[in-house]
Write a protein that holds these residues in place. Sequence first.
Motif, PDB file in Angstrom:
ATOM      1  N   PHE A 166      -5.955  -2.868  -0.062  1.00 49.31           N
ATOM      2  CA  PHE A 166      -7.104  -2.003  -0.318  1.00 49.31           C
ATOM      3  C   PHE A 166      -7.831  -2.346  -1.610  1.00 49.31           C
ATOM      4  O   PHE A 166      -9.050  -2.369  -1.666  1.00 49.31           O
ATOM      5  CB  PHE A 166      -6.655  -0.547  -0.382  1.00 49.31           C
TER       6      PHE A 166
ATOM      7  N   LEU B 188      -2.047   0.318   4.468  1.00 49.25           N
ATOM      8  CA  LEU B 188      -1.068   0.301   3.391  1.00 49.25           C
ATOM      9  C   LEU B 188       0.021   1.306   3.723  1.00 49.25           C
ATOM     10  O   LEU B 188      -0.263   2.484   3.972  1.00 49.25           O
ATOM     11  CB  LEU B 188      -1.741   0.649   2.055  1.00 49.25           C
TER      12      LEU B 188
ATOM     13  N   ILE C  36      -1.682   4.720   4.820  1.00 47.29           N
ATOM     14  CA  ILE C  36      -3.093   4.903   4.483  1.00 47.29           C
ATOM     15  C   ILE C  36      -3.907   3.887   5.261  1.00 47.29           C
ATOM     16  O   ILE C  36      -3.614   2.680   5.248  1.00 47.29           O
ATOM     17  CB  ILE C  36      -3.316   4.721   2.974  1.00 47.29           C
TER      18      ILE C  36
ATOM     19  N   LEU D  44      12.365   1.791  -5.487  1.00 51.89           N
ATOM     20  CA  LEU D  44      12.573   1.182  -6.802  1.00 51.89           C
ATOM     21  C   LEU D  44      13.592   1.996  -7.594  1.00 51.89           C
ATOM     22  O   LEU D  44      13.555   3.226  -7.574  1.00 51.89           O
ATOM     23  CB  LEU D  44      11.256   1.140  -7.608  1.00 51.89           C
TER      24      LEU D  44
ATOM     25  N   PRO E 173      -0.111  -0.255 -12.171  1.00 46.66           N
ATOM     26  CA  PRO E 173      -1.530   0.076 -11.958  1.00 46.66           C
ATOM     27  C   PRO E 173      -2.260   0.160 -13.289  1.00 46.66           C
ATOM     28  O   PRO E 173      -1.739   0.689 -14.269  1.00 46.66           O
ATOM     29  CB  PRO E 173      -1.499   1.448 -11.292  1.00 46.66           C
TER      30      PRO E 173
ATOM     31  N   VAL F 169       3.919   3.622 -14.280  1.00 47.65           N
ATOM     32  CA  VAL F 169       4.114   3.639 -12.838  1.00 47.65           C
ATOM     33  C   VAL F 169       4.402   2.204 -12.451  1.00 47.65           C
ATOM     34  O   VAL F 169       3.708   1.290 -12.888  1.00 47.65           O
ATOM     35  CB  VAL F 169       2.859   4.135 -12.107  1.00 47.65           C
TER      36      VAL F 169
ATOM     37  N   VAL G 266       4.837  -0.376  -9.241  1.00 53.01           N
ATOM     38  CA  VAL G 266       4.547  -0.487  -7.816  1.00 53.01           C
ATOM     39  C   VAL G 266       5.203  -1.766  -7.313  1.00 53.01           C
ATOM     40  O   VAL G 266       5.041  -2.828  -7.908  1.00 53.01           O
ATOM     41  CB  VAL G 266       3.029  -0.531  -7.562  1.00 53.01           C
TER      42      VAL G 266
ATOM     43  N   GLN H  59       4.377  -0.594   0.357  1.00 52.57           N
ATOM     44  CA  GLN H  59       4.400  -0.318  -1.081  1.00 52.57           C
ATOM     45  C   GLN H  59       5.368   0.787  -1.419  1.00 52.57           C
ATOM     46  O   GLN H  59       5.500   1.763  -0.692  1.00 52.57           O
ATOM     47  CB  GLN H  59       2.977   0.069  -1.508  1.00 52.57           C
TER      48      GLN H  59
ATOM     49  N   LYS I 148       6.894   3.078  -5.020  1.00 51.83           N
ATOM     50  CA  LYS I 148       6.474   3.397  -6.386  1.00 51.83           C
ATOM     51  C   LYS I 148       7.553   4.158  -7.107  1.00 51.83           C
ATOM     52  O   LYS I 148       8.316   4.893  -6.487  1.00 51.83           O
ATOM     53  CB  LYS I 148       5.227   4.299  -6.352  1.00 51.83           C
ATOM     54  N   ASN I 149       7.582   4.025  -8.386  1.00 47.05           N
ATOM     55  CA  ASN I 149       8.449   4.882  -9.195  1.00 47.05           C
ATOM     56  C   ASN I 149       7.907   4.907 -10.628  1.00 47.05           C
ATOM     57  O   ASN I 149       7.065   4.082 -10.993  1.00 47.05           O
ATOM     58  CB  ASN I 149       9.882   4.364  -9.175  1.00 47.05           C
TER      59      ASN I 149
ATOM     60  N   ILE J  62      -2.384   8.816 -15.730  1.00 47.85           N
ATOM     61  CA  ILE J  62      -1.332   7.910 -15.305  1.00 47.85           C
ATOM     62  C   ILE J  62      -1.343   7.772 -13.785  1.00 47.85           C
ATOM     63  O   ILE J  62      -1.493   8.739 -13.069  1.00 47.85           O
ATOM     64  CB  ILE J  62       0.026   8.401 -15.825  1.00 47.85           C
TER      65      ILE J  62
ATOM     66  N   LEU K  14      -9.358   6.052  -2.809  1.00 49.30           N
ATOM     67  CA  LEU K  14      -8.053   5.522  -3.164  1.00 49.30           C
ATOM     68  C   LEU K  14      -8.004   5.157  -4.630  1.00 49.30           C
ATOM     69  O   LEU K  14      -8.977   4.688  -5.195  1.00 49.30           O
ATOM     70  CB  LEU K  14      -7.790   4.258  -2.346  1.00 49.30           C
TER      71      LEU K  14
ATOM     72  N   THR L 230      -5.927   2.801  -7.671  1.00 51.27           N
ATOM     73  CA  THR L 230      -5.439   1.420  -7.646  1.00 51.27           C
ATOM     74  C   THR L 230      -4.030   1.319  -7.086  1.00 51.27           C
ATOM     75  O   THR L 230      -3.666   0.318  -6.507  1.00 51.27           O
ATOM     76  CB  THR L 230      -5.433   0.809  -9.060  1.00 51.27           C
ATOM     77  N   ASP L 231      -3.222   2.365  -7.267  1.00 52.43           N
ATOM     78  CA  ASP L 231      -1.855   2.261  -6.765  1.00 52.43           C
ATOM     79  C   ASP L 231      -1.690   2.951  -5.415  1.00 52.43           C
ATOM     80  O   ASP L 231      -0.596   3.304  -5.018  1.00 52.43           O
ATOM     81  CB  ASP L 231      -0.865   2.818  -7.782  1.00 52.43           C
TER      82      ASP L 231
END
Lengths: 299, 437, 320
Positions: A10, A46, A53, A143, A180, A216, A218, A231, A233-234, C29, C52, C54-55
């Motif tokens: 994206f 995604l 998404i 993660l 990010p 964050v 990713v 994807q 995340k954490n 964040i 959306l 970026t993450d």
Amino acid sequence: MKRVFAFIAFFITMMSAALQPMNSFAENNSDSTNIPAESRLAITYLCGSDSVILTATLSIKKGDNTLALENAPIEFTASNGTICKLLGKAKTDQEGIAVVKVVSAGLPGDKDGMVAYVAKFAGTGKYPGAEASLNAKPAKIRLFFSIEDSLRILKVTATQKNEKGEEVAIPKETVLIYVPRLFSLLKIGEIALDETGTGTLEFPKEIVGDTLGNLVVVAKIEEHDKFGFVQGKNVINWGVHKQYYKAEVPSRELWTPIAPLWMIITLLVMLAGVWAHYMYAVYELVMIKRLSKKDKPLF
Amino acid sequence: MELQQKNPLKEFAPQLEQTSIQGYAWIIFLLAVIGLGVYAFLQQVFHGHEVTGMRDNVVWGVYIVNFIFFMGISYAGALISGTLHLFKTAWRKPVIRMAEFITVISLLIGPCFILLCIGRLDRLPYLVLFGRIQSPITWDVIAISTDIFGCFIFLYLAVLRDLATLRDYELLRLPNWRKKLYKTLALGYTGTPEQQQRLNRATDIMAAMVISIAIIVYSVLAWIFSVTLQPGWHSTIFGPYFVIAAVYSGSAVLILAMWVFRRVYHLEAYITKKHFVAVGVIMLVLAAFFGYFTFSDYLTKWYGSEKNDELLIQLLFKEFYWPFIISNYVGVLLPLLVVGIARFRTITNITLTAIVVVISLWLNRYIIVVPTLESPYLPIQDARPEWLNYSATWVEWSLTAAGVAVFCLLFTLASKFITIIPVSGIEGEEKKEDVLI
Amino acid sequence: MEEELNKNQKNSRRQFLKKGIIAGAGVAIGSGLIAAYVDATATETGEKVKVLTTDGEIMEVDKGLLKLPRVSREESHKGIPGRKFVMVIDLGKCKNARKCVEACQKGHHLPKSQEFMKVYLLQDSEKTSPYWFPKPCFHCDNPLCVSVCPVGATYKRSDGIVLIDNERCIGCKFCMTGCPYSTRVFAWKHYPEFDEDKEPYSPEAGSPGQEGTVSKCDFCPDLIRVGKIPYCASACPMGVIYFGDVDEDTVTNGTETFQFSKLISDRAGYRYLETLGTRPCVYYLPPVDRQFEVERGFGDLDPAIKERYKDTPYSKKNKQ
């Protein structure tokens, strides 16, 4: 397996849209030209930890111009060949982009777990309809952060569901690690997963987090033939604390709104000195005038 | 009473009372030139600054040159009249009033030229409403307005005795309103010892003030250029250099004014060769100083030959060759030769030299402003010739001519209002024979 | 143990978010979009659009905010909180395609005669190699243009951006002589392109332009507010121009993202005319490992543009 996914991440979509700035026009815009319009729809995907998404980008090609179509309704569906499930409807924005987010549980998958996603623009009187589709199997990336021998270790696991609905590892894949940023994702490393679908990375030290050092992280599998974009995340506070600027700049510099003190003082001293002398001269003039009045009766 | 009896005003009265046909023709001519300037100004207002020769690189042109030039003359007037007054120079009487007039009149014209540079005249009040103390333009606004006040007070103090004389001179054939005006302006000054004492004290203080303000104001003007990083402008010497150049140009303008009024009002008896030589010597000294400052400024640039300084000097010796030679060689050496060598010291020669000096000083400002803007740090890469090289348009020349015309007109009108040579004793204790000459 | 650690992180994040909101720090964040900052000022239509981050988070944003926000003049003085912007220009990749200039002119509704971004053909000395040199405003940390402004029409914000308020500017052009980089342009007349922009004026958009005032490159804060990089950076086909938040230590040209400090140290980044002490916020990567011959920059240039470079040492040498 043939390349079944025609998609891009994206953020790349976002940026490529920015690369070729398209003029958008509202769907209800009237235009008199008779050039036939061609609708183009692209779909990207995604897979998050528990949701998917879908993004559709709609543009209209007219002659040599390509314009994003705003306000057009896009319908998103998922199917496994037998069941077709409506995922949602969304209207395109100025850049012709419509987004939906759906929970990944309950998506209709075939025996391999593949889901066929379709984005459809029904078309309006002026613009023909268009359709785009892609196939992908939901997957999950997790993660974990740990400190081993005073080293910061990031561990990543990737799993998919087997026919019985059990989570099994995705072996031998490459996972890209990002953080990010304001405009994009900054890549900080790559992890090659082993047979158990697990891999580790020594976390770099100099990555800037927020003002409290939070980051964050990713992890992504990208452009995979089967899984597409997956994807996980954490969040961890391993970042360097970001410098925080106060919005108000109280300093007195040559370029700030408020002047340096010495400058104001110098100016005031000089002005006071000069004008005091002016005042004295004017005072003398007033006195000369007064003297003449006093003298008058004498004449 | 005593003043009235020995009144030399009788001789100067015609100057105030009547204007010859040539005089009227002169005024009409000046008005016509000013009219052209007004037309040019309207062009600039309605069609934007595009009608000028200024573009993004040379953002300041002839206007700013005129601004520096007129301000220079003004400060020179203040310095010369102030100094002559303070040192009680014996020969000052016939020329001091002219110097005072030059000060005030050019001080009114100079700032008008910087206004012509401003893109949004409708926002002029912002200079006061939102003024930033750090900006040299704000310093200039404060300094110039202070200077205008000071110079007006000084001029008023200097003419007060004459105003009283004019009020008391009953034979003056002037309309009643003029007489009433003299009466009001004279403030009831009758020359009592106390009045004289107060007047002298105020004049002394203001003379000292106008001298110091003149130095500050002209330095501030120089700092507008030298605070920037532009090669050729970023120089510590600019403050004193500009002050000297200003006084130098002013002394030349004073000589021109002396010559003109001597001819027009037949003042041969009062303004003699002695005065021309005296002001000429001032001009000579200033020429030497000016040459010295110019030399030090360019010598260090040339010797150090920083890349951009070198480019600037190349430009000066190529495209600006003649202006450079005239302003920095002819303009310096000519007064040294003409006034320096006794044989050449005639009224005509000194006056002609003064003309050359005025022109060369104007050119000096031109080659300070324009070549620097034409040689910025990043080379100008543009296909449009007017973007590469500045050349003033008819609008700018018309307004320049109008500025000179306003100067002449105001000078003419001022000489119609007050005698161009003071007719009353400046100091009470001054000897009678000192009153004139 | 591991889980415990991760749980703690989550908590601390939550705490941070709260603190962030209280402090108004706005260091959003995990959110690339910083639209949240403009809530208060942009006109809200009430209609929400999903966008959306970026993450890959979906955020509901008011539709009015998707249009480039035009913040008020007061707001435009403040700067985007917690940010400090920086640009990196890779001279090794520039081939004078001029797409940056064109996109900038289009985005700011500028006439052809006004260029916020200029591309020079430089050659430092006779024997050194010529190179194309795109030059935006350097948004100096010691901005002389701002120091000399008599009315505060040009100002430096907390996020490092130097802006011009065209409704305050009196057009004295002192800033143009103050800038040693010839960055600023003057509206010598009312250009018809100014009328293309129907939105109300905002210093952040730098548009519509106004006759008799000064303007310049503004780092496109209106684009930044919706999470986009400036026009020039996104338009460059070679990805020459990188943009980002220096405190986040990241710059991107839209396709590649680099750690700023690493990029500068690996590629010997420098600032142009460092000796002048203006402390620019634009860094250059030296023209090494060229992707194109300098000559390629003359490729399909408009003859009028080509004419510009005819007096450069490079063109003169070629003629011989």
